[in-house]
Enzyme design. Structure first.
Site, PDB file in Angstrom:
ATOM      1  N   TYR A 161      -2.343  23.713  14.575  1.00  0.00           N
ATOM      2  CA  TYR A 161      -2.128  23.638  16.182  1.00  0.00           C
ATOM      3  C   TYR A 161      -3.417  23.459  16.154  1.00  0.00           C
ATOM      4  CZ  TYR A 161      -2.444  25.734  20.608  1.00  0.00           C
ATOM      5  OH  TYR A 161      -3.300  24.766  22.209  1.00  0.00           O
ATOM      6  N   ASN A 206      -7.515  32.639  27.179  1.00  0.00           N
ATOM      7  CA  ASN A 206      -6.064  32.965  27.050  1.00  0.00           C
ATOM      8  C   ASN A 206      -5.026  33.398  28.798  1.00  0.00           C
ATOM      9  OD1 ASN A 206      -6.957  34.638  24.162  1.00  0.00           O
ATOM     10  ND2 ASN A 206      -5.129  34.819  24.097  1.00  0.00           N
TER      11      ASN A 206
END
Length: 315
Positions: free
Chosen positions: A142, A171
């Site tokens: 990823y 995040n």
């Protein structure tokens, strides 16, 4: 009216960007295959096309029809675990799908593309905070598939004059993030709190992350339409919060005392990570406006209303 095409516009971050674009009077076109996005997330003022970015012929029809001025690219395979178990599918979506978009941008004269990258490109940090000069060392397929298109952006700029800005998010959290599957820790904790379930923490909970509220991310994308040409920016709070602290703040906001359940540390999890946002502040004039407490408060309120509405519909 300026026309912006948003890929992944039915997803968590993409749909929030669409809302902000429409609030600021842009004409918005959404492309999403609804594999993880939800039709109810799409602003009713946007034009929607159900399309997979790996389908180049369908993409060309949409670009030919809509003739967008700008593209904001958020459609992606986002599961780290899925990228490990099926790296070919991960690369097909994140690398080849992005190449399809770049070809359409080149062929149909798009002025600029904004590309959503990720802190996953950095890997295990050697120093903190991580700035954009940090050597890229992804730890998963990823991370590789999110980084590779950055090189293609640069190449298309050199060969064809296609303008771009790359935004690497820390995040992300906020309304519409799915707590299931590859949901972030904030969404998972929020879901468990509202359902009265324990907050599961892997390891000792002292690991830290940089939590950025989705509306701050949306604002960065709007700014990048006219600034930050051919540059890469971290979009982050430039601060650390431990998972233990996160659980405490959420309990405080929710006025609950649900204690965490600690499980063994997961292999491959990074201990500490946060990104410097100094470059975005200096060159984009962007900075996060939502404190972690305020962002979590808004997130918890969103899910509380959502769950109340669901309960009433089943009553």
């Amino acid at each position: 009216m300026t026309k912006v095409l948003v890929t992944g516009g039915a997803g968590f971050i993409g749909s929030n960007i669409v809302d902000k674009l429409i609030d600021e009077k842009y004409y918005v076109v959404v492309i999403d295959n609804l594999s993880t996005g939800k039709i109810e997330n799409i602003n009713k003022a946007a034009v929607f096309y159900g399309c997979d970015i790996t389908d180049i012929e369908r993409l060309k029809i949409i670009f030919r029809t809509e003739e967008p001025d700008y593209v904001i690219h958020h459609a992606a395979q986002i599961s780290v675990q899925n990228s490990v178990s099926n790296p070919s599918n991960d690369a097909r979506n994140n690398i080849l799908g992005t190449l399809n978009l770049l070809e359409c941008c080149r062929e149909f004269g798009v002025k600029k593309i904004i590309y959503a990258s990720s802190a996953a490109v950095y890997g295990d940090p050697e120093y903190l905070p991580i700035d954009e000069r940090y050597s890229v060392n992804p730890l998963s397929p990823y991370g590789i598939s999110k980084h590779t298109p950055e090189h293609y952006m640069e190449m298309y700029a050199e060969l064809y004059g296609l303008n771009y800005t790359v935004l690497r998010y820390s995040n992300a959290y906020g309304p519409r993030q799915d707590p299931l599957g590859e949901g972030g820790v904030v969404a998972i904790f929020t879901n468990n709190l509202l359902l009265g379930k324990p907050l599961v923490i892997y390891g000792d909970g002292k690991q830290t992350r940089d939590f950025i509220y989705v509306e701050d991310i949306a604002k960065a994308n709007i700014i990048a339409l006219s600034k930050g040409d051919r540059e890469i920016f971290n979009i982050s709070t430039s601060s650390q919060t431990s998972v233990n602290e996160l659980s405490e703040i959420l309990n405080e906001i929710n006025q609950s005392v649900i204690k965490p359940v600690y499980l063994p540390e997961r292999h491959g999890d990074i201990k500490d990570s946060y990104l410097s946002n100094e470059k975005a502040l200096n060159q984009l004039g962007w900075k996060p406006e939502f404190s972690l407490y305020k962002g979590l408060e808004l997130t918890l309120r969103y899910y509380s209303l959502l769950y109340d509405s669901a309960e009433k519909s089943y009553a």
